[in-house]
Design a protein around this motif. Sequence first.
Motif, PDB file in Angstrom:
ATOM      1  N   ASN A  65     -18.583   6.888   6.781  1.00  0.00           N
ATOM      2  CA  ASN A  65     -18.041   8.227   6.523  1.00  0.00           C
ATOM      3  C   ASN A  65     -19.127   9.211   6.110  1.00  0.00           C
ATOM      4  O   ASN A  65     -18.934  10.414   6.182  1.00  0.00           O
ATOM      5  N   ASN A  66     -20.294   8.703   5.691  1.00  0.00           N
ATOM      6  CA  ASN A  66     -21.435   9.566   5.386  1.00  0.00           C
ATOM      7  C   ASN A  66     -22.656   8.688   5.206  1.00  0.00           C
ATOM      8  O   ASN A  66     -22.598   7.684   4.489  1.00  0.00           O
ATOM      9  N   ASP A  74     -17.495   4.164   1.870  1.00  0.00           N
ATOM     10  CA  ASP A  74     -16.714   3.137   2.544  1.00  0.00           C
ATOM     11  C   ASP A  74     -17.633   1.973   2.907  1.00  0.00           C
ATOM     12  O   ASP A  74     -18.845   2.024   2.683  1.00  0.00           O
ATOM     13  N   ALA A 413      -9.710   6.975   8.151  1.00  0.00           N
ATOM     14  CA  ALA A 413     -10.051   8.177   7.391  1.00  0.00           C
ATOM     15  C   ALA A 413      -8.806   8.929   6.941  1.00  0.00           C
ATOM     16  O   ALA A 413      -8.744   9.456   5.818  1.00  0.00           O
TER      17      ALA A 413
END
Length: 537
Positions: A65-66, A74, A413
Amino acid sequence: MQNSRFKPFDGSTQRGERRRAFHRVVSICPLFAFCLLHFALTGCAEPQASAPRGAIVVGVRTAPNNIDPRLGNDEAASRVAQLLFNQLMELGDDLRPKPMLAERVDNPDPLTYVATLRRGVRFHDGHELTAKDVVFTYGQMIDPSFISPFKGAYRSLKRVTALDDYHVEFTLKEPFSAFMIQLAGPPAIVPAGAGADFGGHPIGTGPYRFVSYAVDDQVVLAPFADYFAGPPKNAGLVIRILPDDTMRGLELQKGSIDLIVNDLPPDIVHQFEGKTFSIAKSPGLDYIYLGVNMLDPVLKDRRVRHAIGYAIDRHAIVDYLRRGLARPATGLIPSQAWAYEPDIFQFTYDPNRARQLLDEAGYKDPDGDGPLPRLHLSLKVSNAEEYRLQATVVQQQLREVGIDLDVRSYEFATMYADVLKGNFQLYQLQWVGGAMVDPDILRRVFYSTQTPPAGFNRGHYNNPEVDRLLDLAGAATSEAERKKYYGEAQKIVAEDAPYISLWNRTNVAVSRRTLTGLHLNAVSNFEALKDVIKTSS
């Protein structure tokens, strides 16, 4: 699934009856039929053209997610961070902190920790890691204007100061004996001045350097020749994102993927048993549970939560759905951790007790075990087939005691965003890796004020006695004291059931025989991939 009935398992149920009951649910799941059919096929996509020659291709279920280690929270983001970055400390095989970027960390008094940094550690752009990078990274964890999911771990940190280029002083507001192990967790160290766009071009000190990220497709990493612990033994990594379980298995069989760690369902792992693949296993830490919204007017009644707990047959899930690749979980703290408390309340499989509790809570059987349920609840899960199937099994088991469970699956998500907002009655998620090794995770998850975004108390659990015990544990100066208070907190949380524990994973890595040198420990840290060697087939 709506018309199938799941025969309740009691103490006298024979093993064969239990197996057949489980197979009635599992057999109608299209994944397994599809998997068995397609494993005979050979038509799979080839590796991406951008893969470095000789790189190890790792298949994963979800995208990060990043890639910024201050923000990504995550499992996929953690794995990439383990390859690109380092912490001051790391977890050893004994699950205790040991030096990483720090040569040592001293604790001269209860409010002071001093980290002595390794000299000569280089970032991927060639500049040396110094105290200013460490001060910048941890300074953001106490900066009110900086938003990070990891800030709750540093609530006791007052300030961080560079004493010189290689010594960093951490000053605490109050004694906090868990602080040392926090230095082995997120965030990893980033260069001083890293801005909001850092995730697009990350620069770390880890064994691999960032090459590219095609969103929802693949992350390409090249070996970092100047890694302080020695360069990787392979030509690089390509992390391929394949959400479909069957497709990951097909690509591994074809040879377009070399390795999959903990991202294959047990039935697909079983397809590789006895074939020309290497399968490594180790007792894992990953913890799968049902999270409960404690503000919900139905679920705030502990009798209802206990009814759900008694209605679920964990051993059947482990034996048949997981094919033995798990063990029933007792709580958030894994059995391998030093602060694990074994003497706590645990749910057994007892449908009659579940029905009795629902009666006591006022949810009487409206028609004598007929089609009408006692009450309705909803469960949010990710759309990964492995977990959707498990949710379907739980749905069937709850139906047997009169609870109609509406299972709603979403792209991860979307589901995770709803969980953070508190938009759920029940959700199914997992804690992964070393997050649960230090018992301070109990404070992050169950302390009344640790609600998102400050912490992980997503269900708004609130018990003043648990808060008091966690405060005492955090201020304790000896491990024995900490174990005592954390143990008492675990006992109360187990009785309150804000989490309904399901199972702890057995780590499983399935690889082609061209790979050697994989070390699969309890944490299953991806940093170990640096020691994997790929030979020609």
